[in-house]
Write a protein that holds these residues in place. Structure first.
Motif, PDB file in Angstrom:
ATOM      1  N   CYS A  31      25.604   7.681 -14.143  1.00 28.91           N
ATOM      2  CA  CYS A  31      26.450   8.867 -14.023  1.00 28.91           C
ATOM      3  C   CYS A  31      27.867   8.478 -13.627  1.00 28.91           C
ATOM      4  O   CYS A  31      28.093   7.467 -12.959  1.00 28.91           O
ATOM      5  CB  CYS A  31      25.878   9.830 -12.991  1.00 28.91           C
ATOM      6  N   TRP A  46      38.464  18.613 -17.555  1.00 28.55           N
ATOM      7  CA  TRP A  46      37.749  17.521 -16.912  1.00 28.55           C
ATOM      8  C   TRP A  46      38.613  16.263 -16.945  1.00 28.55           C
ATOM      9  O   TRP A  46      39.288  15.995 -17.931  1.00 28.55           O
ATOM     10  CB  TRP A  46      36.428  17.252 -17.610  1.00 28.55           C
ATOM     11  N   GLN A 120      32.098  16.206  -9.755  1.00 29.26           N
ATOM     12  CA  GLN A 120      30.681  16.282 -10.091  1.00 29.26           C
ATOM     13  C   GLN A 120      30.233  14.984 -10.747  1.00 29.26           C
ATOM     14  O   GLN A 120      31.011  14.325 -11.445  1.00 29.26           O
ATOM     15  CB  GLN A 120      30.406  17.441 -11.047  1.00 29.26           C
ATOM     16  N   VAL A 122      28.249  13.280 -13.629  1.00 29.32           N
ATOM     17  CA  VAL A 122      27.885  13.668 -14.989  1.00 29.32           C
ATOM     18  C   VAL A 122      27.260  12.474 -15.701  1.00 29.32           C
ATOM     19  O   VAL A 122      27.773  11.352 -15.642  1.00 29.32           O
ATOM     20  CB  VAL A 122      29.119  14.155 -15.783  1.00 29.32           C
ATOM     21  N   LEU A 127      28.862  13.503 -21.552  1.00 31.09           N
ATOM     22  CA  LEU A 127      30.159  13.768 -20.956  1.00 31.09           C
ATOM     23  C   LEU A 127      30.839  14.952 -21.638  1.00 31.09           C
ATOM     24  O   LEU A 127      30.745  15.113 -22.861  1.00 31.09           O
ATOM     25  CB  LEU A 127      31.057  12.536 -21.066  1.00 31.09           C
TER      26      LEU A 127
END
Length: 228
Positions: A31, A46, A120, A122, A127
């Protein structure tokens, strides 16, 4: 120290930034830590975590500062990926960014610190769309990580102190993005003296109770050899 001031003032100035890609292993998945931008350009998009290099710090120290602010951790494994300087990479200003990737253990993650930055974790295989040239940075970081993981023991930066060989194989398959033959993998990994079997038994993730291993940093430092 004498300087020809005309030489320096005759040239344009630009900003130098750092972008940090923080990876961890969460529930067997690799992640990446992402955040949503709180300002323009690309408000709400993002993004990787980053910042600008201050006049009193090196580029590496700027990256360590950003990493500490985001994770609360020091002495984290980090590698420079490269510099990114396309003319239009940042619509806000002319910025050359130096990208880094860092590896941290999930057990070391400060959840509250991550939430404070609206960040966060991910899955790298899922993604979202990212701003600027951050997808390129991530691709190059993963490529560099895969290359290095086969000849240096960087994968152990993502594992707990004690692990099973199954956990280790799953990690390498995750990093390299391809399955590994169980017998060949174990033979190759156990050829490294720095991988030591302990007297401990895993009774949580293994029904039969698998042996737990550990990575011996002192033995690795003596040989400085590792192969997969």
């Amino acid at each position: 120290m004498f300087r020809d001031q005309g030489f320096y003032t005759a040239h344009e100035k630009m900003l130098v930034g750092v972008d940090c890609m923080v990876f961890t292993l969460r529930e067997g998945r690799l992640c990446l830590l992402l955040t949503r931008r709180k300002f323009e350009p690309a408000l709400g998009s993002w993004s990787l975590m980053g910042g600008f290099v201050k006049s009193d710090e090196s580029v590496d120290n700027a990256a360590y500062r950003v990493l500490h602010q985001l994770t609360g951790l020091d002495n984290v494994y980090m590698e420079q990926v490269g510099a990114f300087g396309d003319l239009d990479r940042d619509p806000g200003e002319r910025v050359v960014s130096v990208a880094y990737y860092a590896l941290i253990k999930w057990d070391d993650v400060y959840i509250d610190r991550v939430k404070a930055y609206n960040a966060q974790w991910v899955d790298v295989d899922n993604l979202p769309e990212l701003c600027f040239d951050h997808p390129l940075m991530i691709r190059r970081a993963i490529k560099a990580m895969r290359r290095k993981a086969t000849c240096e023991p960087i994968a152990f930066e993502l594992l707990p102190e004690y692990f099973t060989l199954t956990q280790l194989q799953n990690l390498y398959e995750t990093i390299l993005g391809e399955p590994a033959d169980k017998r060949n993998f174990r033979r190759r990994i156990l050829e490294n003296p720095c991988i030591k079997r302990t007297d401990l038994i895993d009774k949580v993730t293994s029904r039969r109770g698998a042996s737990l291993y550990t990575f011996d940093e002192e033995l690795y430092a003596q040989s400085v050899k590792f192969k997969m």
